[in-house]
Motif scaffolding. Sequence first.
Motif, PDB file in Angstrom:
ATOM      1  N   GLN A 468       0.821  -1.209   0.000  1.00  0.00           N
ATOM      2  CA  GLN A 468       0.000   0.000   0.000  1.00  0.00           C
ATOM      3  C   GLN A 468       0.860   1.266   0.000  1.00  0.00           C
ATOM      4  O   GLN A 468       2.001   1.253   0.465  1.00  0.00           O
ATOM      5  N   PRO A 469       0.296   2.372  -0.482  1.00  0.00           N
ATOM      6  CA  PRO A 469       1.028   3.634  -0.453  1.00  0.00           C
ATOM      7  C   PRO A 469       0.999   4.251   0.938  1.00  0.00           C
ATOM      8  O   PRO A 469       0.001   4.128   1.668  1.00  0.00           O
ATOM      9  N   ALA A 470       2.089   4.901   1.316  1.00  0.00           N
ATOM     10  CA  ALA A 470       2.171   5.589   2.598  1.00  0.00           C
ATOM     11  C   ALA A 470       3.014   6.849   2.426  1.00  0.00           C
ATOM     12  O   ALA A 470       4.136   6.770   1.937  1.00  0.00           O
ATOM     13  N   PHE A 471       2.446   7.984   2.815  1.00  0.00           N
ATOM     14  CA  PHE A 471       3.107   9.279   2.660  1.00  0.00           C
ATOM     15  C   PHE A 471       3.376   9.859   4.051  1.00  0.00           C
ATOM     16  O   PHE A 471       2.533   9.759   4.945  1.00  0.00           O
ATOM     17  N   THR A 472       4.534  10.501   4.207  1.00  0.00           N
ATOM     18  CA  THR A 472       4.812  11.228   5.439  1.00  0.00           C
ATOM     19  C   THR A 472       4.940  12.711   5.138  1.00  0.00           C
ATOM     20  O   THR A 472       5.444  13.101   4.086  1.00  0.00           O
ATOM     21  N   VAL A 473       4.452  13.538   6.074  1.00  0.00           N
ATOM     22  CA  VAL A 473       4.543  14.996   5.973  1.00  0.00           C
ATOM     23  C   VAL A 473       4.979  15.543   7.325  1.00  0.00           C
ATOM     24  O   VAL A 473       4.765  14.900   8.361  1.00  0.00           O
ATOM     25  N   PRO A 474       5.609  16.730   7.346  1.00  0.00           N
ATOM     26  CA  PRO A 474       6.046  17.297   8.623  1.00  0.00           C
ATOM     27  C   PRO A 474       4.887  17.484   9.597  1.00  0.00           C
ATOM     28  O   PRO A 474       3.816  17.965   9.223  1.00  0.00           O
ATOM     29  N   MET A 475       5.135  17.102  10.864  1.00  0.00           N
ATOM     30  CA  MET A 475       4.115  17.175  11.908  1.00  0.00           C
ATOM     31  C   MET A 475       4.492  18.174  12.989  1.00  0.00           C
ATOM     32  O   MET A 475       3.704  18.467  13.880  1.00  0.00           O
ATOM     33  N   GLY A 476       5.740  18.697  12.952  1.00  0.00           N
ATOM     34  CA  GLY A 476       6.204  19.613  13.973  1.00  0.00           C
ATOM     35  C   GLY A 476       7.582  19.215  14.460  1.00  0.00           C
ATOM     36  O   GLY A 476       8.297  18.453  13.801  1.00  0.00           O
ATOM     37  N   TYR A 477       7.956  19.722  15.655  1.00  0.00           N
ATOM     38  CA  TYR A 477       9.326  19.572  16.139  1.00  0.00           C
ATOM     39  C   TYR A 477       9.318  19.197  17.613  1.00  0.00           C
ATOM     40  O   TYR A 477       8.450  19.617  18.384  1.00  0.00           O
ATOM     41  N   THR A 478      10.313  18.395  17.981  1.00  0.00           N
ATOM     42  CA  THR A 478      10.442  17.941  19.366  1.00  0.00           C
ATOM     43  C   THR A 478      11.673  18.595  19.988  1.00  0.00           C
ATOM     44  O   THR A 478      12.017  19.726  19.671  1.00  0.00           O
ATOM     45  N   TYR A 479      12.339  17.886  20.886  1.00  0.00           N
ATOM     46  CA  TYR A 479      13.506  18.382  21.591  1.00  0.00           C
ATOM     47  C   TYR A 479      14.548  18.952  20.624  1.00  0.00           C
ATOM     48  O   TYR A 479      14.838  18.365  19.582  1.00  0.00           O
ATOM     49  N   ASP A 480      15.134  20.080  20.997  1.00  0.00           N
ATOM     50  CA  ASP A 480      16.242  20.662  20.237  1.00  0.00           C
ATOM     51  C   ASP A 480      15.895  20.847  18.760  1.00  0.00           C
ATOM     52  O   ASP A 480      16.750  20.678  17.884  1.00  0.00           O
TER      53      ASP A 480
END
Length: 526
Positions: A468-480
Amino acid sequence: MLRTPTSILFLLLGLFILGCSPETKKASSPTAKFELEEATIEDIHQAFREGTCSCQQLVAAYFERIEQFDKPTRLNAIVVTNPEAMERAKQLDEEFADTKVLRPLHCIPVIVKDNYNTEGLQTTAGSLALKGFKPAEDAYQVRKLKEAGAIVLAKSNMAEWAFSPMVSISSIAGETLNPYNLEHVPAGSSGGTAAAVAANFGTVGLGTDTGNSIRGPSSHNSLVGFRSTLGLTSRAGIVPLYLRNDVGGPMARTVEDATKILEVITGYDPADPLTKYSQGKVPQNYQQYLKKNGLKGARIGVFRTLSEKNPDPQVKALFEQAIADLRALGAVIVDSVEVTNFDELSQDQWCDVFLHDINEYLAAQGPNVPVKNLDEIVASGKYSPYIEENLKYFQQNQFVAEEGSHACGDAYNDPRRIAYRNAVEAAMEKYDVGAIIYPTWNNPPAKVGDFAGYKGDNSQIIAPHTGQPAFTVPMGYTYDNLPAGLQFLGRMYDEPTLIKYTYAYEQGTKHRKPPVRFTKSVASGR
């Protein structure tokens, strides 16, 4: 060694006079200047139309950034630059001057992972055993990009032979670092492409994904990464890891740019039999699905089975905010979706087919390839210490299906994989959702050297096995200031729905920002 051709140095003298500099304002009028950092395909094409930048100036400006940032900061994303890039840029400038027509990817500089064959340009898969090897022809995807007007700007570093999902270390070029924090990894195996595109060394990039290796590095570097349906794009001319899983595809700073790359590289290729399954399922235009209101009325399922597997608190908080943002953008959130027999179906999906696949690839490369098979790779001793155990394991272990066992095949022929996909898509039907979401990683990027810090990789579990297709996109930022990604899993060949959802989420949240250390203003003290 990275060198800037003399012709580029002459061009650089005129960059600030002519306007195509890395630090000037974005083109908005015929007298405005063009800003290289975070430039999109459309930004570049608009600059060409307005005359604020030429192809040659653009390529020279990217080469300047690579020289300024890659080795001096120890980012180490680039293996080799393309000495033919400036000549190709000149040809494209002349073509545009004559025709006044821009090809779909006219003069778009692409960072290409070092396991894609590039005609006349070294291709090593990160291995000293292949040092100096220059393929006779391009990989299918590279050829299609060139036909659309793109320029191969440079080859990027990678995990050697694509073995590691965590790090991008090779015997050909050493270790690539994360541009958002050089004490952390960019993930693997396409970490060089991810770091280079994130640091604005090129406009877009190509990576490969056997289990994680487009989406993981994209998540760690605040990028968009598309793992498309297995069979939608050809793998011909890509050094394989497991062809039963391998997918090549775009890594970009925006969903729009990734979509433009996907549109060019899809389609049937006789050299890759799996692409026969895509026939009749590829729209001529994927860009029509770039809709800012694409989430209105969309039903999206939350997959807590993955998101709740010991998540880091900051990643968990970002994921919960992403769910709230999706809801605010018009989506109907189904929280949560469960897949029947998921734990059982997701087990025993990996098979050791590297020996077969790499030997087939090397045999097809002709007499000039330095090593002809895996035995010669091992005998050469030219590999990084961290992959020695893997190499010798694969040398001695090749999956052979016993009578009555599952076939260890791809997602179209292996009964276990078909059953797994059917269960996932049945759950999507039951809950009436267009996509399932979860964090791309449940944990932030690990520190350099901390192999025990490899935690929370969700990309390996579904899409590589079901197809199956799977896309990732920026979700934000964590430590440092370390990035995190949100992953959308869709039905087979339903890239249009994933494009709609990811584009609307991206436009509604605008999480992407460049790594501070790699901005021109910081580097120049302004």
